[in-house]
Scaffold this active site. Structure first.
Site, short mmCIF file in Angstrom:
data_model
loop_
_atom_site.label_atom_id
_atom_site.label_comp_id
_atom_site.label_asym_id
_atom_site.label_seq_id
_atom_site.Cartn_x
_atom_site.Cartn_y
_atom_site.Cartn_z
N ASP A 14 11.05 15.44 4.78
CA ASP A 14 10.25 14.51 5.57
C ASP A 14 11.10 13.28 5.85
O ASP A 14 12.14 13.08 5.24
CB ASP A 14 9.01 14.11 4.76
CG ASP A 14 8.11 13.14 5.50
OD1 ASP A 14 7.88 13.35 6.70
OD2 ASP A 14 7.65 12.17 4.88
N SER A 15 10.63 12.44 6.77
CA SER A 15 11.35 11.21 7.06
C SER A 15 11.20 10.17 5.95
O SER A 15 11.97 9.23 5.88
CB SER A 15 10.84 10.61 8.38
OG SER A 15 9.45 10.47 8.34
N CYS A 77 7.26 16.98 7.91
CA CYS A 77 7.08 15.80 8.76
C CYS A 77 6.64 16.29 10.13
O CYS A 77 7.34 17.08 10.76
CB CYS A 77 8.41 15.07 8.86
SG CYS A 77 8.45 13.76 10.09
N GLU A 156 0.59 2.77 4.03
CA GLU A 156 1.66 2.23 3.19
C GLU A 156 1.29 0.84 2.65
O GLU A 156 1.77 0.43 1.60
CB GLU A 156 2.97 2.20 3.98
CG GLU A 156 3.36 3.62 4.39
CD GLU A 156 4.85 3.86 4.55
OE1 GLU A 156 5.59 2.89 4.75
OE2 GLU A 156 5.25 5.03 4.48
N CYS A 188 -0.41 14.25 10.62
CA CYS A 188 0.60 13.38 10.00
C CYS A 188 0.38 13.45 8.50
O CYS A 188 -0.77 13.36 8.04
CB CYS A 188 0.45 11.95 10.51
SG CYS A 188 1.49 10.74 9.64
N HIS A 190 0.77 11.42 6.23
CA HIS A 190 0.16 10.25 5.58
C HIS A 190 -1.36 10.33 5.60
O HIS A 190 -2.03 9.70 4.76
CB HIS A 190 0.56 8.96 6.31
CG HIS A 190 1.90 8.40 5.91
ND1 HIS A 190 3.07 9.08 6.09
CD2 HIS A 190 2.23 7.21 5.35
CE1 HIS A 190 4.08 8.33 5.66
NE2 HIS A 190 3.60 7.20 5.21
#
Lengths: 269, 269
Positions: A14-15, A77, A156, A188, A190
């Protein structure tokens, strides 16, 4: 490269930290598999970069993991899967799974009305990769996509149940609610952390598809079919490789993974 | 390297588009100076990266601009200024100005109560660079710092006057309002775009210091003092160099610059 063995690790990348939601799903679903995770934390986020830059970075990471003798590559990702999965597949000697294909298949299996919504970063959404993946498998589905650029920074920041996040979700989902949609893909890695809030905002209007869970199921099937499932019942080996100093990766990563993070190494690509 | 000449350009750099607020202030204040701007759009944002990574990237950019024969380097990114200004100064044959020093000086000149607030990205705030710069010049000042990680994504989303941005600002500024502060430094080059909203949220509690304006004044003084002000009254030359394909840089950049963006080149570092 040597022949893949069942004892070889699964390579997940993933990034940044987001792909750890996929690792978490894999640990739950396949508790004896060795895993090596790569997070490109020095160059995160990918969602705002161009296609050619993302393809270049993605191939560097895939090459690194292949040198670690992984038996399977998982592109965790959505941004990389959207624009670079074909490039990685074309060059990889081992099977490649990606979150977009996994999410698309799961959404198709679960929709009743045939209307599927997809939310993700601007690059993922602009690439139209989910709509393409869904239409390739099931051309009659109606797909509506919505970019949600603020969700990653909100996660985040840790504002998982904050009025700002709720207001942002209501704003982003307003156009989705107008469409005839019963299934919403969290496009995504996240976004699974926003699931409780998103379930609350969407109410009984739609079900959510979490591609981390979908890809864990796909992985189990693939390893079984190819005779690559690890037969050892020893404690598996988990390694994490990042490109920036791992302090922030560890703090945020443990929230994503839901357990402590050890054995983090830093490399330069 | 050859001797600096008045006709040589000013080199301004940032991790992305944010530094264009500094370029805009320079164009207004010094309309005959040639400017070359460098935005590291392939690796933006820097605010979440480690000190050593930021120092490495910053030096690469400074070296690139020095090769373009700039007569002055301006670090227009607060994150880079916070953690890498010393490294750049130690190696540079031309003067180096940075937004933190400029903002600190201006805040000291303007505060009446002696209480100065600073808002910025997490890396800028955690570096404590503003407090250090202010205390070095004026040890009796009270400095209170607050990280605002969501402001950059909100500006890039274009939500400059959105209820979500207002609610976020109220949340971030709550602890600032409790302190005895009459002057608030906008410690990130994205924040000038939020000035109307921030003025509304802060009301008459405090004045705002915009480091883009401060550094333009400092630049004018320095060029005059060193005999480096451009004497030509021809149309100046503006060049923009970025590390990723320039489509998004152009769209968002024109909002920051308040005018159209031409002559954008892409390089790889």
């Amino acid at each position: 490269m040597a022949q893949s063995l069942p004892s070889h690790p699964i390579g997940v990348f993933d990034s940044g930290v987001g792909g750890l939601t996929v690792v978490r799903a894999l640990m739950d679903r396949l508790p004896f598999e060795n895993i090596v995770y790569f997070g490109d934390t020095a160059r995160v986020p990918y969602g705002v970069k161009s296609v050619s830059t993302i393809q270049h970075f993605t191939q560097q990471i895939a090459d690194f993991l292949l040198q670690q003798d992984v038996k399977l590559l998982i592109i965790a990702c959505n941004t990389m899967a959207a624009v670079a999965a074909d490039v990685v597949r074309a060059k990889s000697p081992v099977p490649v799974l990606d979150v977009i294909e996994a999410g698309a298949k799961n959404a198709i299996a679960r929709t009743r009305s045939g209307g599927i919504g997809v939310i993700g970063t601007p690059t993922t959404i602009n690439s139209n990769a989910y709509a393409r993946a869904i239409h390739q498998l099931s051309p009659d589905k109606h797909v509506y996509s919505q970019a949600c650029p603020l969700f990653v920074p909100l996660v985040e920041e840790g504002w998982l149940d904050h009025p700002v996040t709720r207001l942002t979700a209501q704003e982003y989902l307003k156009p989705v609610f107008v469409e005839q949609i019963d299934t919403l893909v969290l496009g995504c890695t996240h976004y699974p952390l926003l699931k409780p809030l998103l379930l609350d905002v969407t109410g009984d209007r739609m079900q959510l598809v979490d591609s981390a869970l979908s890809i864990a199921d796909q992985t189990a099937e693939l390893l079984q079919a190819q005779g690559l499932a690890n037969t050892s019942r020893a404690m598996p080996d988990y390694r994490y490789v990042v490109t920036d100093v791992p302090v922030k990766f560890q703090t945020i990563g443990e929230r994503f993974l839901g357990r402590s993070l050890n054995r983090i190494d830093r490399v330069e690509l």
